[in-house]
Design a protein around this motif. Structure first.
Motif, PDB file in Angstrom:
ATOM      1  N   LEU A  49       3.847  -5.538  -8.043  1.00 48.93           N
ATOM      2  CA  LEU A  49       3.979  -4.255  -8.737  1.00 48.93           C
ATOM      3  C   LEU A  49       2.742  -3.913  -9.555  1.00 48.93           C
ATOM      4  CD1 LEU A  49       7.697  -4.445  -9.920  1.00 48.93           C
ATOM      5  CD2 LEU A  49       6.744  -3.051  -8.078  1.00 48.93           C
ATOM      6  N   LEU A  50       1.980  -4.925  -9.945  1.00 47.16           N
ATOM      7  CA  LEU A  50       0.756  -4.682 -10.713  1.00 47.16           C
ATOM      8  C   LEU A  50      -0.290  -3.910  -9.912  1.00 47.16           C
ATOM      9  CD1 LEU A  50       0.344  -8.168 -12.426  1.00 47.16           C
ATOM     10  CD2 LEU A  50       1.264  -6.074 -13.436  1.00 47.16           C
ATOM     11  N   SER A  51      -0.222  -3.998  -8.593  1.00 47.10           N
ATOM     12  CA  SER A  51      -1.216  -3.344  -7.751  1.00 47.10           C
ATOM     13  C   SER A  51      -0.840  -1.917  -7.383  1.00 47.10           C
ATOM     14  CB  SER A  51      -1.434  -4.158  -6.480  1.00 47.10           C
ATOM     15  OG  SER A  51      -0.238  -4.199  -5.727  1.00 47.10           O
ATOM     16  N   ILE A  52       0.375  -1.491  -7.670  1.00 49.25           N
ATOM     17  CA  ILE A  52       0.860  -0.178  -7.242  1.00 49.25           C
ATOM     18  C   ILE A  52       0.034   0.953  -7.856  1.00 49.25           C
ATOM     19  CG2 ILE A  52       2.856   1.374  -7.212  1.00 49.25           C
ATOM     20  CD1 ILE A  52       3.043  -1.177  -5.408  1.00 49.25           C
ATOM     21  N   ASN A  53      -0.328   0.846  -9.116  1.00 47.28           N
ATOM     22  CA  ASN A  53      -1.138   1.896  -9.749  1.00 47.28           C
ATOM     23  C   ASN A  53      -2.479   2.074  -9.051  1.00 47.28           C
ATOM     24  OD1 ASN A  53       0.762   2.585 -11.646  1.00 47.28           O
ATOM     25  ND2 ASN A  53      -0.044   1.197 -13.201  1.00 47.28           N
ATOM     26  N   THR A  54      -3.055   0.982  -8.601  1.00 48.40           N
ATOM     27  CA  THR A  54      -4.327   1.066  -7.887  1.00 48.40           C
ATOM     28  C   THR A  54      -4.156   1.816  -6.583  1.00 48.40           C
ATOM     29  OG1 THR A  54      -5.023  -1.025  -8.861  1.00 48.40           O
ATOM     30  CG2 THR A  54      -6.221  -0.285  -6.916  1.00 48.40           C
ATOM     31  N   GLN A  56      -1.865   4.064  -5.907  1.00 47.58           N
ATOM     32  CA  GLN A  56      -1.644   5.466  -6.220  1.00 47.58           C
ATOM     33  C   GLN A  56      -2.964   6.163  -6.541  1.00 47.58           C
ATOM     34  OE1 GLN A  56       1.518   4.786  -9.181  1.00 47.58           O
ATOM     35  NE2 GLN A  56       2.775   6.141  -7.939  1.00 47.58           N
ATOM     36  N   LYS A  57      -3.845   5.474  -7.236  1.00 51.59           N
ATOM     37  CA  LYS A  57      -5.163   6.032  -7.537  1.00 51.59           C
ATOM     38  C   LYS A  57      -5.975   6.190  -6.249  1.00 51.59           C
ATOM     39  CE  LYS A  57      -8.988   4.206  -9.168  1.00 51.59           C
ATOM     40  NZ  LYS A  57      -9.688   3.085  -9.523  1.00 51.59           N
ATOM     41  N   ASP A  58      -5.871   5.201  -5.360  1.00 47.60           N
ATOM     42  CA  ASP A  58      -6.609   5.262  -4.099  1.00 47.60           C
ATOM     43  C   ASP A  58      -6.130   6.397  -3.193  1.00 47.60           C
ATOM     44  OD1 ASP A  58      -8.145   3.138  -4.870  1.00 47.60           O
ATOM     45  OD2 ASP A  58      -7.172   1.667  -3.564  1.00 47.60           O
ATOM     46  N   LEU A  74       0.751   0.341   0.861  1.00 47.56           N
ATOM     47  CA  LEU A  74       1.874   0.740   0.020  1.00 47.56           C
ATOM     48  C   LEU A  74       3.170   0.793   0.827  1.00 47.56           C
ATOM     49  CD1 LEU A  74       2.298   1.532  -2.935  1.00 47.56           C
ATOM     50  CD2 LEU A  74       1.919   3.897  -2.281  1.00 47.56           C
ATOM     51  N   ILE A  82       9.737   0.013  -5.118  1.00 53.59           N
ATOM     52  CA  ILE A  82       8.699   1.030  -4.932  1.00 53.59           C
ATOM     53  C   ILE A  82       9.060   2.054  -3.870  1.00 53.59           C
ATOM     54  CG2 ILE A  82       6.890  -0.534  -5.708  1.00 53.59           C
ATOM     55  CD1 ILE A  82       5.989  -0.674  -2.747  1.00 53.59           C
ATOM     56  N   ILE A  85       8.255   5.634  -4.747  1.00 52.88           N
ATOM     57  CA  ILE A  85       6.797   5.837  -4.829  1.00 52.88           C
ATOM     58  C   ILE A  85       6.224   5.999  -3.429  1.00 52.88           C
ATOM     59  CG2 ILE A  85       4.609   4.738  -5.468  1.00 52.88           C
ATOM     60  CD1 ILE A  85       6.149   3.402  -7.784  1.00 52.88           C
TER      61      ILE A  85
END
Length: 158
Positions: A49-54, A56-58, A74, A82, A85
């Motif tokens: 889950l820590l990588s999900i923001n990255t 989303q930014k990508d 994703l 997720i 998302i």
């Protein structure tokens, strides 16, 4: 580490260290991290889950290759939390200007659908939910991606 993974060794103990590199500027390192995440995310869902923001930014990166890779990973991470998302990411990428990203969105729909269906969700409700994506052939649809769109819609609706 790629040699260890290719030999079938379990390298999930390095998950936290590998996830730190998900935002690397080096495309090759990023690809290796994506492969690693797809392989071990189910074993370490909290760290995944820590990588999900990255990701989303990508999805907003100017490079269509980065956007499509982010969506592929994703949608390939099988962590139930997720799901919403992923659905939003597919909707966004289905309307992308790049045919490559739209193809990635078409390929992500069956993955997301199968993951949700395996969680004992009612199939008709899911069919309606995923059929709403705007992946119908249109003037914007590149001729090489029609097969992908057709297969995705067949999985969901047929």
């Amino acid at each position: 580490m790629p040699q260890l993974i290719s030999r079938g060794r379990n390298v999930s103990e390095f998950f936290a260290q590998v996830v730190k590199n998900v935002a690397s500027q080096n495309l090759e390192i990023r690809k290796l991290v994506y492969i690693y995440l797809l392989r071990y995310a189910e074993q370490e869902p909290d760290l995944a889950l820590l990588s999900i923001n990255t990701f989303q930014k990508d999805l907003t990166d100017p490079n269509p290759l980065i956007r499509s890779m982010a969506l592929r990973v994703l949608s390939g991470i099988k962590v139930p939390m997720i799901g919403s998302i992923v659905v939003l990411a597919i909707k966004k990428c289905a309307a992308d200007i790049s045919p490559y990203v739209r193809k990635a969105a078409a390929l992500a729909i069956p993955k997301c659908y199968e993951c949700a269906r395996s969680k004992n969700s009612p199939a008709p409700a899911l069919s309606n939910k995923y059929a709403q994506f705007r992946l119908k052939p249109s003037a914007r649809t590149h001729k090489h991606h029609l097969n992908t769109v057709t297969r995705s819609l067949t999985v969901v609706c047929g």
